[in-house]
Design an enzyme around this catalytic site. Structure first.
Site, short mmCIF file in Angstrom:
data_model
loop_
_atom_site.label_atom_id
_atom_site.label_comp_id
_atom_site.label_asym_id
_atom_site.label_seq_id
_atom_site.Cartn_x
_atom_site.Cartn_y
_atom_site.Cartn_z
CD GLU A 26 -18.47 5.80 13.89
OE1 GLU A 26 -19.04 6.75 13.15
OE2 GLU A 26 -18.70 5.31 14.86
CB CYS A 81 -20.51 6.87 18.23
SG CYS A 81 -21.75 8.41 18.13
CG ASN A 89 -17.26 11.73 17.83
OD1 ASN A 89 -17.15 12.24 16.81
ND2 ASN A 89 -18.40 10.99 18.23
CD GLU A 90 -21.79 13.22 17.56
OE1 GLU A 90 -22.83 12.46 17.72
OE2 GLU A 90 -21.79 13.79 16.26
O1 AHR Z 1 -21.66 9.15 11.46
C1 AHR Z 1 -22.39 8.54 12.11
C2 AHR Z 1 -22.70 8.93 13.50
O2 AHR Z 1 -23.09 10.25 13.83
C3 AHR Z 1 -21.03 9.26 14.32
O3 AHR Z 1 -20.55 7.88 14.73
C4 AHR Z 1 -21.47 10.02 15.26
O4 AHR Z 1 -20.47 10.83 15.72
C5 AHR Z 1 -22.60 11.05 14.74
O5 AHR Z 1 -23.69 10.98 15.84
#
Ligand code: AHR
Length: 661
Positions: free
Chosen positions: A48, A252, A382-383
């Site tokens: 990321e 995120c 994503n989550e």
């Molecule tokens: O890995 C860091 C963050 O943790 C990511 O962006 C998110 O998906 C999670 O909350």
């Protein structure tokens, strides 16, 4: 049990802790049971652009704000001239401004106009400070490129100079600019000295009006020498993990801070001067120089299957900082917008896999890759907070992908935590919709990981498989302690044991520039010149480089004397490509532990195994000053059908036994 105490192994490095003894295996010990087929893609990586992982990190561009697109929406104090200064040399004078009337491309609207009233031979211009300085090495070549046009049609002499702290010249290049249309100029600069904190000066030495954009400097040597490529040293330590897959571009970052900030892959594939930049949810700027083409290329270069994750038509529930008030910031694309969005997701598959004469495949071909990238996995969401809006949009996207591309394995999401409301609701959807794989995230204490070694033992074997897309043990102070790494190792043995339903797992986050850290712990830290591989990296590397595709239960057993209240975990896999048997033993206790290894099931093994041992104190950490506190020692171990192995207190041992050919 009769035990011979005669040591008979040849140790290269380590003798002290390994007590290998022949013994007659206890008749009551279980024989290894039938092997279980496990995922061939179990351990991979998570990327990321967080903590300057891409811009100012893996992406090798050395000029910060090269296209003058920084704005306060990236970061409150930022603007078009962030990381730049206007300079007047000697008696030269003139003005500088940011213009937008005639850009190279509408996606890249800002550029600089330099009105050189009187250069007085010395000239006026700009200086860029890079990302915390520009680090150069003596004798190395750097690739300079820049777009110019001379507005008054008079040739303008330009001098580029890399300079050190005391103004010393460290390398130069010059151009004569006469083009009245935007034109790319390129040159090589060879560094005459090594300097960690240099700056790049651009001086116009002739009267006239000059417009400037896309000032770029790359090391000539990038990873695999790709143009617009990656920092070779950082890319190499990632490649050394031999990950089976790479998830990107987040995290995120994917679902974004509000709908306007959702990651749109199409903005990231054109020539860099035409890419539409955006703010980064982690409070900086995304140049998208490392875009989808470069991600796919990197996956191919390191032999990892690409796992792109796209937003599920909703933004991050924490948008606008609403995590402080319970994460109620999720916004959803309207139904009218969804049609285009779904098409965008379908186009991504065509971009990766379509023939070179298809609409999107042709863009891949034009970028230099006519062959497909062989996309197999795609994450949707994503989550996310599991709301009706999410569910409806997830289903629309997933159904469309499966309808058009039935072979793509879609990975769903079950919220940010390994339990709780979103997790439950996410799993209900997974069961209802028969999702193939779901993404679980877990950032928990080392003890939590030890306590959850049986988490997946009772998961429904007929339900969705699990991708543990983000996991990391968060120790006190969120430090990269050896204790945290060992708890991850223990947990990973349980993932191997459950590799029939745990399809994939990736530690998160992977990269962090130490000067711009938004999150800790991370797997790999770096600055412009150094890379720090954490204890957690060493664990990931040992697991990743020693993956198997068949799991054998009951091969390793803790000897009876040691079975009470100890932190111990083990696994045994076979890599069917090589036939190697790989045993991993994790001892998280403060005492040495003896285990019994029964290799009777395996035929034709070599009689010497290559072993790696990580051991240390629980609170040990690798640092830039002492990078190898936690570092594997190598040794050889003699192999017989039944052996005992004493694992040192607080250690991970990987025993790799080759098939005798
Ligand atoms: O890995 C860091 C963050 O943790 C990511 O962006 C998110 O998906 C999670 O909350």
């Amino acid at each position: 049990m009769s035990v011979s105490n005669q040591p008979f192994l040849t140790c290269k490095v380590l003798m002290l802790f390994v007590v290998l003894t022949l013994f007659h295996y206890n008749a009551s010990s279980k024989e290894p049971a039938k092997a279980i087929k496990i995922s061939p893609d179990l351990f991979g990586i998570f990327f990321e652009d967080l903590s300057y992982a891409a811009d100012g990190g893996l992406y090798a561009e050395m000029i910060q704000n090269r296209s003058f697109e920084y704005t306060p929406s990236d970061h409150s104090a930022w603007h078009s001239f962030t990381s730049w200064d206007f300079i007047k040399k000697g008696y030269g004078y003139g003005t500088i401004s940011i213009e937008t009337a005639h850009p190279i491309h509408s996606n890249n609207p800002h550029y600089v106009m330099l009105d050189i009233h009187e250069p007085f031979h010395d000239g006026i211009g700009l200086v860029n400070y890079g990302y915390d300085g520009i680090s150069i090495k003596r004798g190395e070549t750097y690739q300079l490129s820049v777009y110019f046009k001379s507005l008054l049609a008079t040739p303008i002499e330009i001098m580029f100079t890399l300079r050190g702290k005391d103004n010393q010249e460290l390398g130069t290049a010059s151009f004569s600019v006469s083009s009245t249309a935007w034109k790319k100029y390129t040159a090589k600069i060879i560094a005459t000295e090594s300097f960690d904190d240099s700056r790049l000066e651009l001086i116009a030495k002739t009267k006239g009006q000059l417009v400037i954009d896309m000032v770029s400097l790359f090391p000539e040597h990038t990873f695999k020498d790709r143009p617009n490529g990656l920092r070779a040293d950082l890319a190499q330590v990632i490649a050394d993990l031999h990950p089976k897959f790479m998830r990107f571009p987040g995290g995120c970052l994917v679902h974004g801070d509000g709908l306007g900030n959702i990651y749109r892959w199409k903005n990231t594939i054109d020539p860099v001067e035409e890419r539409k930049t955006d703010r980064n949810i982690w409070n900086y700027h995304q140049s998208f120089g490392l875009g989808y083409f470069e991600y796919f290329q990197f996956c191919e270069d390191i032999g990892a299957k690409p796992l792109p994750v796209v937003a599920a038509g909703v933004s991050c529930q924490n948008s606008g900082g609403t995590w402080r008030i319970g994460g109620c910031g999720q916004k959803a694309l309207s139904s009218e917008e969804m049609d285009d969005y779904i098409q965008e997701v379908l186009d991504l598959v065509e971009y990766a896999n379509g023939p070179a004469n298809s609409e999107w495949g042709s863009k891949r071909a034009k970028a230099g890759h006519p062959e497909p990238f062989n996309l197999v996995y795609m994450g949707i969401g994503n989550e996310d907070k599991i709301t009706p809006e999410f569910e409806e949009r997830y289903k629309l996207i997933a159904d469309a992908v499966k309808k058009k591309y039935p072979n793509i394995i879609v990975v769903g999401t079950v919220g940010p935590f390994p339990d709780g409301e979103d997790y439950e609701k996410g799993w209900d959807i997974a069961n209802k919709e028969k999702i193939e794989v779901v993404d679980e995230h877990m950032y928990k204490s080392p003890d939590w990981f030890w306590q959850h070694l049986h988490r997946y033992d009772n998961y429904d074997r007929n339900a969705a498989k699990v991708y543990i897309g983000e996991f990391a043990a968060h120790d006190t102070g969120r430090k990269n302690t050896f204790r945290s790494a060992l708890s991850e190792a223990a947990f990973m043995t349980s993932l191997e044991r459950n590799g029939d339903i745990v399809a994939m797992a990736s530690y998160a986050p992977m990269l962090s520039n130490v000067k711009h850290q938004s999150w800790s712990p991370d797997l790999i830290y770096f600055n412009n010149t150094q890379i720090l591989l954490t204890a957690n990296y060493q664990v990931q590397k040992l697991f990743s480089n020693n993956q198997g595709d068949w799991y054998y239960p009951n091969v390793v057993e803790l000897s009876a004397a040691n079975t009470d209240s100890v932190k111990f975990s083990s696994s045994c896999v076979i890599d069917s490509e090589t036939g190697d048997v790989i045993i991993k033993i994790v001892n998280g206790s403060d005492t040495d532990l003896t285990s019994l290894i029964n290799l009777a099931t395996f035929k034709k093994l070599e009689n010497l195994a290559n072993c790696s041992l990580l051991k240390g104190n629980p609170m040990d950490e690798n640092t830039f000053e002492k990078p190898d506190v936690v570092y594997p020692e190598e040794f050889e171990l003699s192999i017989t059908k039944k052996i005992s192995y004493k694992s040192p207190a607080n250690s991970l041992t990987v025993i790799r036994i080759k098939k005798d050919k």
